[in-house]
Write a protein that holds these residues in place. Structure first.
Motif, PDB file in Angstrom:
ATOM      1  N   SER A  27     113.770  75.391  27.939  1.00 17.46           N
ATOM      2  CA  SER A  27     112.667  74.482  28.247  1.00 17.46           C
ATOM      3  C   SER A  27     112.594  73.376  27.187  1.00 17.46           C
ATOM      4  CB  SER A  27     111.352  75.263  28.255  1.00 17.46           C
ATOM      5  OG  SER A  27     110.974  75.604  26.924  1.00 17.46           O
ATOM      6  N   ASN A  28     111.535  72.595  27.235  1.00 14.45           N
ATOM      7  CA  ASN A  28     111.261  71.591  26.201  1.00 14.45           C
ATOM      8  C   ASN A  28     110.176  72.053  25.245  1.00 14.45           C
ATOM      9  OD1 ASN A  28     113.131  69.600  27.022  1.00 14.45           O
ATOM     10  ND2 ASN A  28     111.765  68.992  28.692  1.00 14.45           N
ATOM     11  N   GLU A  29     109.818  73.323  25.329  1.00 14.98           N
ATOM     12  CA  GLU A  29     108.735  73.861  24.510  1.00 14.98           C
ATOM     13  C   GLU A  29     109.022  73.651  23.024  1.00 14.98           C
ATOM     14  OE1 GLU A  29     106.080  77.974  24.388  1.00 14.98           O
ATOM     15  OE2 GLU A  29     107.933  77.881  25.540  1.00 14.98           O
ATOM     16  N   PHE A  30     107.986  73.285  22.291  1.00 11.62           N
ATOM     17  CA  PHE A  30     108.014  73.052  20.845  1.00 11.62           C
ATOM     18  C   PHE A  30     108.745  71.770  20.443  1.00 11.62           C
ATOM     19  CE2 PHE A  30     107.505  77.666  21.262  1.00 11.62           C
ATOM     20  CZ  PHE A  30     106.289  77.820  20.592  1.00 11.62           C
ATOM     21  N   SER A  31     109.219  70.989  21.420  1.00 11.84           N
ATOM     22  CA  SER A  31     109.867  69.726  21.085  1.00 11.84           C
ATOM     23  C   SER A  31     108.899  68.780  20.387  1.00 11.84           C
ATOM     24  CB  SER A  31     110.422  69.050  22.346  1.00 11.84           C
ATOM     25  OG  SER A  31     111.477  69.812  22.890  1.00 11.84           O
ATOM     26  N   GLN A  32     107.678  68.697  20.917  1.00 12.41           N
ATOM     27  CA  GLN A  32     106.682  67.808  20.326  1.00 12.41           C
ATOM     28  C   GLN A  32     106.331  68.248  18.905  1.00 12.41           C
ATOM     29  OE1 GLN A  32     105.768  64.981  21.432  1.00 12.41           O
ATOM     30  NE2 GLN A  32     104.187  64.494  19.935  1.00 12.41           N
ATOM     31  N   ALA A  33     106.247  69.550  18.680  1.00 10.71           N
ATOM     32  CA  ALA A  33     105.927  70.056  17.336  1.00 10.71           C
ATOM     33  C   ALA A  33     107.011  69.666  16.332  1.00 10.71           C
ATOM     34  CB  ALA A  33     105.761  71.574  17.375  1.00 10.71           C
ATOM     35  N   VAL A  34     108.268  69.749  16.746  1.00 11.45           N
ATOM     36  CA  VAL A  34     109.371  69.364  15.858  1.00 11.45           C
ATOM     37  C   VAL A  34     109.330  67.868  15.594  1.00 11.45           C
ATOM     38  CG1 VAL A  34     111.885  69.242  15.594  1.00 11.45           C
ATOM     39  CG2 VAL A  34     110.828  71.305  16.544  1.00 11.45           C
ATOM     40  N   ARG A  35     109.064  67.065  16.633  1.00 10.17           N
ATOM     41  CA  ARG A  35     108.981  65.610  16.460  1.00 10.17           C
ATOM     42  C   ARG A  35     107.838  65.246  15.507  1.00 10.17           C
ATOM     43  NH1 ARG A  35     113.914  64.558  17.479  1.00 10.17           N
ATOM     44  NH2 ARG A  35     114.535  64.612  19.653  1.00 10.17           N
ATOM     45  N   LEU A  36     106.715  65.949  15.609  1.00 12.85           N
ATOM     46  CA  LEU A  36     105.603  65.686  14.695  1.00 12.85           C
ATOM     47  C   LEU A  36     105.977  66.025  13.265  1.00 12.85           C
ATOM     48  CD1 LEU A  36     102.570  66.938  16.830  1.00 12.85           C
ATOM     49  CD2 LEU A  36     103.119  64.576  16.216  1.00 12.85           C
ATOM     50  N   ASP A  37     106.723  67.106  13.077  1.00 15.34           N
ATOM     51  CA  ASP A  37     107.213  67.457  11.741  1.00 15.34           C
ATOM     52  C   ASP A  37     108.136  66.362  11.202  1.00 15.34           C
ATOM     53  OD1 ASP A  37     105.854  69.780  11.285  1.00 15.34           O
ATOM     54  OD2 ASP A  37     107.590  71.118  11.481  1.00 15.34           O
ATOM     55  N   GLU A  38     108.999  65.833  12.075  1.00 15.00           N
ATOM     56  CA  GLU A  38     109.903  64.757  11.663  1.00 15.00           C
ATOM     57  C   GLU A  38     109.103  63.525  11.229  1.00 15.00           C
ATOM     58  OE1 GLU A  38     113.740  65.671  14.555  1.00 15.00           O
ATOM     59  OE2 GLU A  38     112.275  64.171  15.145  1.00 15.00           O
ATOM     60  N   GLN A  39     108.061  63.193  11.997  1.00 14.39           N
ATOM     61  CA  GLN A  39     107.239  62.037  11.662  1.00 14.39           C
ATOM     62  C   GLN A  39     106.521  62.239  10.324  1.00 14.39           C
ATOM     63  OE1 GLN A  39     104.611  61.289  14.985  1.00 14.39           O
ATOM     64  NE2 GLN A  39     106.330  61.141  16.418  1.00 14.39           N
ATOM     65  N   GLU A  40     106.017  63.453  10.117  1.00 14.81           N
ATOM     66  CA  GLU A  40     105.336  63.738   8.854  1.00 14.81           C
ATOM     67  C   GLU A  40     106.313  63.653   7.683  1.00 14.81           C
ATOM     68  OE1 GLU A  40     102.165  66.946   7.003  1.00 14.81           O
ATOM     69  OE2 GLU A  40     103.459  67.578   8.651  1.00 14.81           O
TER      70      GLU A  40
ATOM     71  N   ILE B  50     117.036  67.844   1.679  1.00 16.28           N
ATOM     72  CA  ILE B  50     116.500  69.098   1.190  1.00 16.28           C
ATOM     73  C   ILE B  50     117.308  69.531  -0.021  1.00 16.28           C
ATOM     74  CG2 ILE B  50     115.608  69.835   3.431  1.00 16.28           C
ATOM     75  CD1 ILE B  50     118.088  71.632   3.680  1.00 16.28           C
ATOM     76  N   PRO B  51     116.737  70.320  -0.910  1.00 19.92           N
ATOM     77  CA  PRO B  51     115.360  70.806  -0.896  1.00 19.92           C
ATOM     78  C   PRO B  51     114.354  69.729  -1.290  1.00 19.92           C
ATOM     79  CG  PRO B  51     116.492  71.611  -2.836  1.00 19.92           C
ATOM     80  CD  PRO B  51     117.509  70.874  -2.018  1.00 19.92           C
ATOM     81  N   PHE B  52     113.154  69.822  -0.739  1.00 16.38           N
ATOM     82  CA  PHE B  52     112.060  68.904  -1.020  1.00 16.38           C
ATOM     83  C   PHE B  52     110.780  69.730  -1.002  1.00 16.38           C
ATOM     84  CE2 PHE B  52     108.732  65.912  -0.288  1.00 16.38           C
ATOM     85  CZ  PHE B  52     109.162  64.689  -0.767  1.00 16.38           C
ATOM     86  N   PHE B  53     110.040  69.709  -2.074  1.00 16.28           N
ATOM     87  CA  PHE B  53     108.816  70.494  -2.178  1.00 16.28           C
ATOM     88  C   PHE B  53     107.635  69.541  -2.280  1.00 16.28           C
ATOM     89  CE2 PHE B  53     112.326  72.848  -3.940  1.00 16.28           C
ATOM     90  CZ  PHE B  53     112.208  74.075  -3.325  1.00 16.28           C
ATOM     91  N   LEU B  54     106.706  69.667  -1.345  1.00 15.61           N
ATOM     92  CA  LEU B  54     105.509  68.832  -1.324  1.00 15.61           C
ATOM     93  C   LEU B  54     104.326  69.704  -1.713  1.00 15.61           C
ATOM     94  CD1 LEU B  54     104.390  66.017  -0.627  1.00 15.61           C
ATOM     95  CD2 LEU B  54     103.980  66.884   1.686  1.00 15.61           C
ATOM     96  N   ILE B  55     103.616  69.303  -2.756  1.00 19.15           N
ATOM     97  CA  ILE B  55     102.524  70.106  -3.286  1.00 19.15           C
ATOM     98  C   ILE B  55     101.224  69.327  -3.153  1.00 19.15           C
ATOM     99  CG2 ILE B  55     101.626  71.284  -5.336  1.00 19.15           C
ATOM    100  CD1 ILE B  55     104.673  71.361  -6.206  1.00 19.15           C
ATOM    101  N   ASN B  56     100.226  69.964  -2.548  1.00 18.54           N
ATOM    102  CA  ASN B  56      98.916  69.341  -2.317  1.00 18.54           C
ATOM    103  C   ASN B  56      99.024  68.027  -1.533  1.00 18.54           C
ATOM    104  OD1 ASN B  56      97.707  71.436  -3.634  1.00 18.54           O
ATOM    105  ND2 ASN B  56      97.268  70.304  -5.499  1.00 18.54           N
ATOM    106  N   LYS B  57     100.096  67.872  -0.787  1.00 26.35           N
ATOM    107  CA  LYS B  57     100.347  66.703   0.056  1.00 26.35           C
ATOM    108  C   LYS B  57     100.375  65.394  -0.727  1.00 26.35           C
ATOM    109  CE  LYS B  57      99.071  68.640   4.444  1.00 26.35           C
ATOM    110  NZ  LYS B  57      98.523  68.406   5.755  1.00 26.35           N
TER     111      LYS B  57
END
Length: 200
Positions: A125-138, A147-154
């Motif tokens: 299916s296409n399930e979770f595609s939008q969630a992955v795209r949102l992660d990419e945008q973030e 990677i590796p990349f560590f983000l702390i307290n945003k």
């Protein structure tokens, strides 16, 4: 010691069957020679070996990892995200498995305790595609390109494969700058209370 971590590439935009190896990709992407790319990866393999890890870039199968990322999102809903992520990374970096292939992904999902049929249905299916795209945008918003990349307290970033001393020093600076205190249990505390460490 300076560590070149450019051997580590999980690429959700690459074609499923890349037809080239990690050395060729690194050479093209970073403008280095094939010999330099191989030397960087050999260095990473040696460092990994010293830490008890088994990296094998010679057998790595480059592929589009978008569906593997979707599988991680799926496994998160079933409480197996850490296990799934670990299994995918081992399959990719140590075992030369094709983690863009759905049959491989279903096998790996079953290994970590997910139901084969459910994993297969999700991948079809296409399930979770939008969630992955949102992660990419973030990731793009935070400037995460490798990677590796560590983000702390945003707001604080630690990039690359760093020594434990660098992590300790960076975390101490963050604690001081954000006005946090850390008690003996590892809870980070400020005027609004304490945030307990995630032990999952």
């Amino acid at each position: 010691m300076t560590v070149d971590y450019r051997c580590f590439e999980l690429d959700p935009t690459m074609e499923r069957d890349a037809g080239y190896n990690i050395y060729e990709k690194l050479s093209s992407k970073y403008g280095m020679s094939l010999d330099q790319a191989k030397a960087n990866c050999r260095n990473m393999e040696q460092m990994a070996y010293e830490l008890g890890l088994d990296f094998r870039f010679d057998t790595q199968v480059l592929t589009n990892t978008f569906d593997a990322h979707r599988l991680v999102m799926f496994s998160k809903e079933h409480g197996r995200m850490h296990e799934m992520t670990d299994r995918l990374l081992r399959a990719y970096y140590s075992e030369g498995q094709h983690i863009g292939d759905h049959a491989t992904l279903v096998d790996l999902a079953e290994e970590v305790g997910l139901y084969r049929a459910e994993a297969a249905d999700m991948l079809a299916s296409n399930e979770f595609s939008q969630a992955v795209r949102l992660d990419e945008q973030e990731a793009e918003q935070y400037g995460i390109k490798s990677i590796p990349f560590f983000l702390i307290n945003k707001k604080y970033a630690i990039t690359g494969a760093q020594s434990p001393e660098v992590f300790v020093q960076s975390l101490q600076q963050i604690i001081e700058q954000d006005g946090l205190t850390v008690d003996q249990s590892g809870a980070a505390c400020d005027d609004d209370g304490c945030e307990l460490p995630d032990t999952k």
